[in-house]
Design a protein around this motif. Structure first.
Motif, short mmCIF file in Angstrom:
data_model
loop_
_atom_site.label_atom_id
_atom_site.label_comp_id
_atom_site.label_asym_id
_atom_site.label_seq_id
_atom_site.Cartn_x
_atom_site.Cartn_y
_atom_site.Cartn_z
N VAL A 195 0.98 -11.41 10.73
CA VAL A 195 2.32 -10.75 10.46
C VAL A 195 2.10 -9.09 10.28
CG1 VAL A 195 4.62 -10.76 9.59
CG2 VAL A 195 3.40 -12.87 9.99
N ILE A 196 1.10 -8.84 9.49
CA ILE A 196 1.12 -7.34 8.95
C ILE A 196 0.43 -6.62 10.14
CG2 ILE A 196 -0.45 -5.84 7.78
CD1 ILE A 196 -0.47 -8.13 5.42
N GLY A 197 -0.47 -7.35 11.01
CA GLY A 197 -0.87 -6.59 12.18
C GLY A 197 0.19 -6.46 13.15
N PHE A 198 1.24 -7.45 13.37
CA PHE A 198 2.44 -7.00 14.21
C PHE A 198 3.38 -5.96 13.91
CE2 PHE A 198 0.91 -11.22 16.13
CZ PHE A 198 0.88 -10.59 17.34
N ILE A 199 3.41 -5.76 12.39
CA ILE A 199 4.35 -4.80 11.80
C ILE A 199 3.69 -3.54 12.10
CG2 ILE A 199 5.01 -3.89 9.76
CD1 ILE A 199 6.56 -6.24 10.66
N MET A 200 2.48 -3.38 11.99
CA MET A 200 1.89 -1.89 12.32
C MET A 200 1.63 -1.68 13.66
SD MET A 200 -1.17 -2.36 9.03
CE MET A 200 -1.37 -0.52 9.46
N PHE A 201 1.49 -2.81 14.57
CA PHE A 201 1.34 -2.44 15.83
C PHE A 201 2.25 -1.52 16.72
CE2 PHE A 201 1.77 -3.56 20.51
CZ PHE A 201 0.56 -3.49 20.85
N PRO A 202 3.47 -1.35 16.34
CA PRO A 202 4.48 -0.53 17.04
C PRO A 202 4.03 1.02 16.96
CG PRO A 202 5.71 -2.26 16.45
CD PRO A 202 4.32 -2.50 15.62
N VAL A 229 11.28 3.45 0.19
CA VAL A 229 11.75 2.11 0.63
C VAL A 229 10.72 1.09 0.41
CG1 VAL A 229 13.25 2.91 2.54
CG2 VAL A 229 10.96 2.40 2.95
N ALA A 230 9.42 1.50 -0.05
CA ALA A 230 8.43 0.60 -0.45
C ALA A 230 8.88 -0.78 -1.01
CB ALA A 230 7.24 1.26 -1.36
N GLY A 231 8.56 -1.99 -0.48
CA GLY A 231 8.91 -3.06 -0.85
C GLY A 231 9.95 -3.48 -0.54
N LEU A 232 10.79 -2.93 0.48
CA LEU A 232 11.97 -3.37 0.91
C LEU A 232 11.48 -4.08 2.26
CD1 LEU A 232 14.52 -0.57 0.56
CD2 LEU A 232 14.04 -2.54 -0.79
N SER A 233 12.28 -4.30 3.19
CA SER A 233 12.34 -5.13 4.44
C SER A 233 11.31 -4.58 5.04
CB SER A 233 13.68 -4.91 5.35
OG SER A 233 13.14 -5.55 6.73
N HIS A 254 4.48 -10.28 0.70
CA HIS A 254 3.61 -11.53 0.75
C HIS A 254 3.59 -11.96 2.23
CE1 HIS A 254 4.41 -11.83 -3.42
NE2 HIS A 254 5.54 -11.60 -3.21
N LEU A 255 3.47 -10.87 3.37
CA LEU A 255 3.12 -11.46 4.66
C LEU A 255 1.60 -11.79 4.91
CD1 LEU A 255 5.05 -8.60 6.26
CD2 LEU A 255 5.85 -10.72 5.64
N THR A 296 -0.97 0.45 3.56
CA THR A 296 0.46 -0.32 4.21
C THR A 296 -0.16 -1.90 4.14
OG1 THR A 296 1.02 1.48 5.65
CG2 THR A 296 1.82 -0.54 5.86
N PRO A 297 -1.28 -2.25 4.66
CA PRO A 297 -1.44 -3.80 4.49
C PRO A 297 -1.55 -4.40 3.18
CG PRO A 297 -2.99 -2.70 6.05
CD PRO A 297 -2.46 -1.55 5.46
N LEU A 298 -2.03 -3.41 2.23
CA LEU A 298 -1.95 -4.10 0.88
C LEU A 298 -0.53 -4.39 0.09
CD1 LEU A 298 -4.67 -1.63 -0.52
CD2 LEU A 298 -4.73 -4.15 -0.21
N MET A 299 0.29 -3.08 0.89
CA MET A 299 1.65 -3.03 0.12
C MET A 299 2.30 -4.48 0.92
SD MET A 299 4.45 -0.15 0.46
CE MET A 299 4.61 -0.23 2.28
#
Length: 458
Positions: A293-300, A342-346, A288-289, A279-282
């Motif tokens: 920001v990646i950490g906060f996306i994965m946190f929930p 949905v890979a690559g989307l929002s 391009h995060l 997930t972080p790599l994607m």
């Protein structure tokens, strides 16, 4: 074992669970925080990626060996003494790392930390087994698994702030907080221990060598360590079959329920490792995060998994391990198949489906730990659960290596998911599709080998 009454033992177990929850958070944070600091360490000591990766590789190897070794020793010695010994080495490693002026000191500090910290997952598995009846063990395992999930969630975020505002060396200071738990363990753990036995040092050494070389082969993708590890494995099998008091009793592997449980746990853990690795790599390569920001996306997702850990344990206790495993399978399949779409989307859409995957991963870990623990007699609980933890580490290393190789191949003309919405995300979509298919494979193996007999009894 213990002479305490069942009521007092359960009361002590409840207090130990709370201490263990905090300890596991710190332990997992210590294991994951340094991943964020690798670029800073590499820059300071002028290291190549392969050189600095030994901070992670060395830790994993020693951690895997230690988890089964402490599990074995817990069948003979007092658990509170093993914890004291382990946390002493953990503190020593933290101090060495904090004072590091050379890279070899960083490696030494991490290895000493790992030698001590590997007592923690063994303890986290044994406390539910020793202090709770099988009917209540699921909830206890849910609590410890929630600690693992929460530590996974906040580790990278804390590390990001520390390395940004101060120095990566202060990560070793945070690790010292685990010493605060030692007085509570000494107070609430009983004095129970097994009968003194002769320790098969040669067998233990062969096992350690086997694990080390196989993990080296997996993490580095080379054949020489694999060949050496295979030879050591043959020697280890010969050793435990030829001595009176082997390091691991061969009878453990003649327990078919335990063996199939270990196999299913190995496969399901490998699938679960796909979430935090790919997930972080994607998100970095496609969206391009920044790392924060990646950490906060994965946190929930990780936080939700932690909050629902006790719920998963209650499902295992009330409706059986099979029910929890099938629930976990559904959640994991929804997560992987949707991420393949949905890979690559929002990133917000990705964040939603990561919640399903994290909760499924946690439920699967609770169910498999509970299931495996019920297949073991008391005298083999320590080493049996230690082997489960060891196989989880090997599974994770194997899964990340295979996924890395798939990413190395880059774009492909094959498209496993015909409904992919963003073509540049093809390789990530294919990997998530393979993971979704493997979820079905794991479910099939479980159903035919354990599921029809497990119900509410195992």
């Amino acid at each position: 074992m213990s002479t305490a009454s069942p009521a007092n033992q359960t009361q002590a177990g409840e207090k130990l669970l709370r201490v263990m929850f905090f300890t596991l958070i710190l332990s997992v944070m210590n294991a994951t925080m340094f991943n964020v600091a690798l670029p800073s360490i590499s820059e300071e000591f002028h290291l190549s990626p392969s050189q600095v990766s030994w901070i992670v590789t060395g830790y994993i190897i020693v951690y895997a060996i230690g988890s089964v070794t402490y599990g074995k020793l817990a069948d003979t010695y007092r658990l509170k003494d093993l914890l004291t010994f382990g946390l002493f080495f953990f503190a020593l490693g933290s101090i060495v790392g904090l004072m590091a002026t050379e890279f070899w000191m960083v490696i030494t500090g991490r290895i000493l930390q790992s030698m001590g910290a590997s007592v923690i997952p063994a303890t986290g598995m044994l406390i539910p087994v020793r202090y709770f009846s099988p009917e209540k063990r699921g909830r206890a395992l849910g609590t410890t698994t929630a600690g693992l999930a929460l530590g996974t969630a906040i580790g990278p975020i804390v590390a990001g702030f520390v390395t940004s505002l101060a120095s990566w060396r202060f990560l070793f200071c945070l690790s010292l907080l685990v010493l605060l738990t030692l007085p509570f363990f000494r107070k609430y753990l009983d004095d129970a221990k097994g009968h003194a036995k002769k320790t098969d040092l040669l067998g233990g050494g062969l096992m350690a060598g086997t694990i080390a070389f196989l993990l080296l082969a997996v993490t580095n993708g080379t054949w020489t360590p694999m060949f050496i590890g295979a030879i050591l494995l043959v020697l280890f099998i010969w050793r435990i079959r030829s001595v009176d008091h082997p390091f691991i009793q061969p009878a453990l592997f003649r327990n078919k329920q335990y063996t199939y449980g270990i196999l299913i746990a190995f496969l399901s853990t490998g699938l679960s490792f796909g979430i935090p690795f790919i997930t972080p790599l994607m998100l970095s390569n496609l969206n391009h995060l920044a790392p924060a920001v990646i950490g906060f996306i994965m946190f929930p997702g990780a936080l939700t998994a932690s909050l629902l850990g006790k719920t998963g344990g209650k499902i295992a206790d009330g409706k059986g391990n099979a029910q929890l495993i099938y629930t976990a399978v559904i959640l994991l399949f929804i997560s992987f198949s949707s991420l393949s779409l949905v890979a690559g989307l929002s990133p917000l859409i990705v964040m939603i489906f990561l919640v399903f995957g994290n909760v499924g991963q946690t439920f699967m870990q609770i169910a498999m730990s509970n299931l495996v623990s019920r297949t073991l007699p008391k005298e083999q609980a320590g080493v049996g659960m230690g082997l489960l933890m060891m196989m989880n580490f090997i599974s994770g290393a194997t899964a990340t290596t295979i996924i890395s190789k798939m990413l190395d191949f880059g774009t492909s003309s094959l498209q496993f998911n015909p409904f992919l919405l963003y073509r540049p995300a093809l390789i990530y979509s294919n990997i998530f599709a393979v993971l979704a298919f493997m979820v079905i494979v794991v479910c099939t193996i479980f159903y035919f080998r354990l599921g029809r007999g497990v119900k509410r009894t195992v």
